[in-house]
Scaffold this motif. Structure first.
Motif, PDB file in Angstrom:
ATOM      1  N   LEU A 193       0.824  -1.214   0.000  1.00 56.55           N
ATOM      2  CA  LEU A 193       0.000   0.000   0.000  1.00 56.55           C
ATOM      3  C   LEU A 193       0.858   1.265   0.000  1.00 56.55           C
ATOM      4  O   LEU A 193       0.484   2.268  -0.597  1.00 56.55           O
ATOM      5  N   THR A 194       2.010   1.211   0.690  1.00 57.85           N
ATOM      6  CA  THR A 194       2.895   2.384   0.667  1.00 57.85           C
ATOM      7  C   THR A 194       3.419   2.604  -0.751  1.00 57.85           C
ATOM      8  O   THR A 194       3.465   3.740  -1.244  1.00 57.85           O
ATOM      9  N   THR A 195       3.805   1.513  -1.417  1.00 57.44           N
ATOM     10  CA  THR A 195       4.228   1.602  -2.815  1.00 57.44           C
ATOM     11  C   THR A 195       3.146   2.290  -3.644  1.00 57.44           C
ATOM     12  O   THR A 195       3.416   3.211  -4.421  1.00 57.44           O
ATOM     13  N   ALA A 196       1.909   1.822  -3.457  1.00 57.60           N
ATOM     14  CA  ALA A 196       0.793   2.343  -4.247  1.00 57.60           C
ATOM     15  C   ALA A 196       0.518   3.814  -3.928  1.00 57.60           C
ATOM     16  O   ALA A 196       0.220   4.607  -4.831  1.00 57.60           O
ATOM     17  N   LEU A 197       0.642   4.165  -2.648  1.00 57.40           N
ATOM     18  CA  LEU A 197       0.388   5.550  -2.233  1.00 57.40           C
ATOM     19  C   LEU A 197       1.376   6.497  -2.917  1.00 57.40           C
ATOM     20  O   LEU A 197       0.998   7.538  -3.463  1.00 57.40           O
ATOM     21  N   VAL A 198       2.656   6.112  -2.896  1.00 59.24           N
ATOM     22  CA  VAL A 198       3.698   6.966  -3.493  1.00 59.24           C
ATOM     23  C   VAL A 198       3.476   7.093  -5.004  1.00 59.24           C
ATOM     24  O   VAL A 198       3.505   8.192  -5.569  1.00 59.24           O
ATOM     25  N   LEU A 199       3.221   5.954  -5.653  1.00 59.48           N
ATOM     26  CA  LEU A 199       3.082   5.984  -7.113  1.00 59.48           C
ATOM     27  C   LEU A 199       1.747   6.611  -7.525  1.00 59.48           C
ATOM     28  O   LEU A 199       1.662   7.283  -8.553  1.00 59.48           O
ATOM     29  N   GLY A 200       0.708   6.411  -6.708  1.00 60.75           N
ATOM     30  CA  GLY A 200      -0.580   7.044  -6.996  1.00 60.75           C
ATOM     31  C   GLY A 200      -0.444   8.558  -6.932  1.00 60.75           C
ATOM     32  O   GLY A 200      -0.926   9.280  -7.809  1.00 60.75           O
ATOM     33  N   ARG A 201       0.250   9.039  -5.915  1.00 65.01           N
ATOM     34  CA  ARG A 201       0.477  10.486  -5.792  1.00 65.01           C
ATOM     35  C   ARG A 201       1.363  10.997  -6.922  1.00 65.01           C
ATOM     36  O   ARG A 201       1.336  12.181  -7.244  1.00 65.01           O
ATOM     37  N   GLY A 202       2.136  10.093  -7.511  1.00 62.41           N
ATOM     38  CA  GLY A 202       2.972  10.456  -8.666  1.00 62.41           C
ATOM     39  C   GLY A 202       2.217  10.360  -9.979  1.00 62.41           C
ATOM     40  O   GLY A 202       2.839  10.365 -11.041  1.00 62.41           O
ATOM     41  N   ARG A 203       0.892  10.242  -9.910  1.00 64.01           N
ATOM     42  CA  ARG A 203      -0.002  10.202 -11.080  1.00 64.01           C
ATOM     43  C   ARG A 203       0.199   8.960 -11.938  1.00 64.01           C
ATOM     44  O   ARG A 203      -0.093   8.964 -13.134  1.00 64.01           O
ATOM     45  N   ARG A 204       0.713   7.882 -11.326  1.00 63.99           N
ATOM     46  CA  ARG A 204       0.842   6.630 -12.067  1.00 63.99           C
ATOM     47  C   ARG A 204      -0.446   5.834 -11.925  1.00 63.99           C
ATOM     48  O   ARG A 204      -1.135   5.927 -10.905  1.00 63.99           O
ATOM     49  N   ARG A 205      -0.731   5.040 -12.957  1.00 64.89           N
ATOM     50  CA  ARG A 205      -1.880   4.118 -12.865  1.00 64.89           C
ATOM     51  C   ARG A 205      -1.423   2.866 -12.119  1.00 64.89           C
ATOM     52  O   ARG A 205      -0.518   2.169 -12.575  1.00 64.89           O
ATOM     53  N   VAL A 206      -2.029   2.631 -10.969  1.00 63.87           N
ATOM     54  CA  VAL A 206      -1.560   1.551 -10.080  1.00 63.87           C
ATOM     55  C   VAL A 206      -2.740   0.680  -9.642  1.00 63.87           C
ATOM     56  O   VAL A 206      -3.806   1.202  -9.302  1.00 63.87           O
ATOM     57  N   ALA A 207      -2.526  -0.620  -9.648  1.00 57.11           N
ATOM     58  CA  ALA A 207      -3.508  -1.543  -9.040  1.00 57.11           C
ATOM     59  C   ALA A 207      -2.804  -2.354  -7.968  1.00 57.11           C
ATOM     60  O   ALA A 207      -1.664  -2.783  -8.153  1.00 57.11           O
ATOM     61  N   VAL A 208      -3.486  -2.533  -6.834  1.00 60.62           N
ATOM     62  CA  VAL A 208      -2.978  -3.399  -5.755  1.00 60.62           C
ATOM     63  C   VAL A 208      -3.918  -4.591  -5.655  1.00 60.62           C
ATOM     64  O   VAL A 208      -5.116  -4.422  -5.431  1.00 60.62           O
TER      65      VAL A 208
END
Ligand SMILES: Cc1cc2nc3c(=O)[nH]c(=O)nc-3n(C[C@H](O)[C@H](O)[C@H](O)COP(=O)(O)OP(=O)(O)OC[C@H]3O[C@@H](n4cnc5c(N)ncnc54)[C@H](O)[C@@H]3O)c2cc1C
Length: 317
Positions: A21-36
């Motif tokens: 989830l931390t990975t996703a939070l950082v990349l989500g805030r970086g405007r990346r498309r992320v699925a967990v």
């Protein structure tokens, strides 16, 4: 979604504990498309509270995860309940994970944050007491057990260090030395000066008459009274997914990564307990944060390279 009905992401994260989830939070805030994709069994789910996580001291593990899920979703992260069964990462072009229920997700990069399974001591009653008064970590549970009668199951050399550490919590600590371990004279000396009693005998069961630990029962019937027992569980980070991908492993079976979090397989990364059993919640999160920043830098390199390779309009005079 592409023509085959497959959802497509910059990054798919397998495992939605604190590292995923931390990975996703950082990349989500970086405007990346992320699925967990998360199967929903974080390692500490047997414990009532998370300790040592600044700002969230004593929060139930599930509440902490729910909070970070909510935060990640707020930055557009797609949260998928399920289990990643397999993954394919071709030399070029999108990779793909397949979930146990048949769903497929495409990705540019894959993060393995699948944690590990603790292999708890083979004692009658151990499964029911795990995370409650059969404990693995004095940092996670020390304060709560302080000044009570405590035992340490001596299964390995490292148990001696654990017993010494536990002796800083209570004046009533017993090391139960299991067959196969024999502390040397120096170790016995250290245990003695720290006030640790040493008992030898194979442990058979945990006695908890009123749903609270009262004693460790030995094979010969002796009982070591205690209200909590510390042990060193084995760690099993193996999975068909990791085997399938062919990631190089560390000696303890966790996934080998470089200092940035990249595994031996191109475009596959790993964070948290999947890569190191010693990571606590805060260090699993910190590790994942650092890895996510490195991964985003690689995504940026790829973005720039793609644009440089694409046909361009001549610059306006
Ligand atoms: C009893 C106990 C108490 C603890 N207490 C503390 C504490 O108080 N403080 C502290 O700092 N640390 C504590 N820890 C350590 C803590 O649990 C770990 O540091 C932390 O869970 C590591 O996070 P992680 O994200 O790497 O792995 P996990 O939290 O284990 O998360 C991994 C997630 O991946 C999912 N998953 C696995 N395989 C797949 C798959 N193929 N597809 C999809 N999902 C998958 C799992 O279901 C799980 O949800 C404790 C550990 C134990 C055993």
């Amino acid at each position: 979604m592409d023509d085959t009905g497959t959802d497509s992401y910059d990054v798919v994260v397998a495992g939605g504990g604190i590292a995923g989830l931390t990975t996703a939070l950082v990349l989500g805030r970086g405007r990346r498309r992320v699925a967990v994709v998360d199967a929903g069994s974080p390692r500490n789910s047997a414990a009532g509270h998370v300790h040592g996580y600044p700002g969230r001291e004593g929060m139930p593990p599930r509440d902490l995860i729910a909070e970070v899920r909510r935060e990640a979703a707020g930055y557009g992260v797609q949260l998928v309940r399920g289990t990643v069964a397999s993954a394919q990462v071709p030399d070029a072009g999108p990779g793909e994970v397949r979930l146990e229920d048949g769903r497929r997700l495409a990705f540019r990069h894959l993060v393995l944050a699948t944690g590990l399974r603790d292999v708890i001591p083979d004692l009658a009653g151990a499964a029911e007491r795990w995370g409650r008064d059969l404990l693995q970590c004095p940092y996670c549970h020390g304060w709560e057990t302080a000044d009570r009668p405590l035992a340490v199951l001596g299964t390995a050399e490292s148990s001696i260090q654990q017993a010494l550490l536990v002796s800083t919590l209570s004046d009533d600590v017993t090391l139960i030395v299991q067959p196969g371990l024999e502390p040397d004279a120096e170790a016995l000396d250290k245990l003695q000066v720290m006030g640790v009693d040493v008992v030898r005998g194979a442990a058979r069961a945990l006695k908890a008459p009123n749903d609270a630990l009262a004693a460790v029962v030995l094979e010969d019937g002796r009982e070591v009274p205690c209200e909590a027992v510390f042990c060193e569980p084995g760690a099993d980070a193996s999975s068909a997914l990791v085997e399938d991908l062919g990631c190089a492993l560390n000696e303890d079976g966790t996934i080998d990564t470089n200092s940035l979090g990249a595994t031996s397989v191109s475009r596959v990364w790993a964070a948290g307990n999947a890569a190191d059993p010693a990571r606590q919640v805060v260090t699993a999160a910190g590790d994942a944060y650092r890895m996510a920043v490195s991964l985003n830098a690689i995504l940026l390199q790829e973005d720039v390279a793609e644009r440089l390779a694409a046909p361009r309009q001549p610059a306006a005079p």
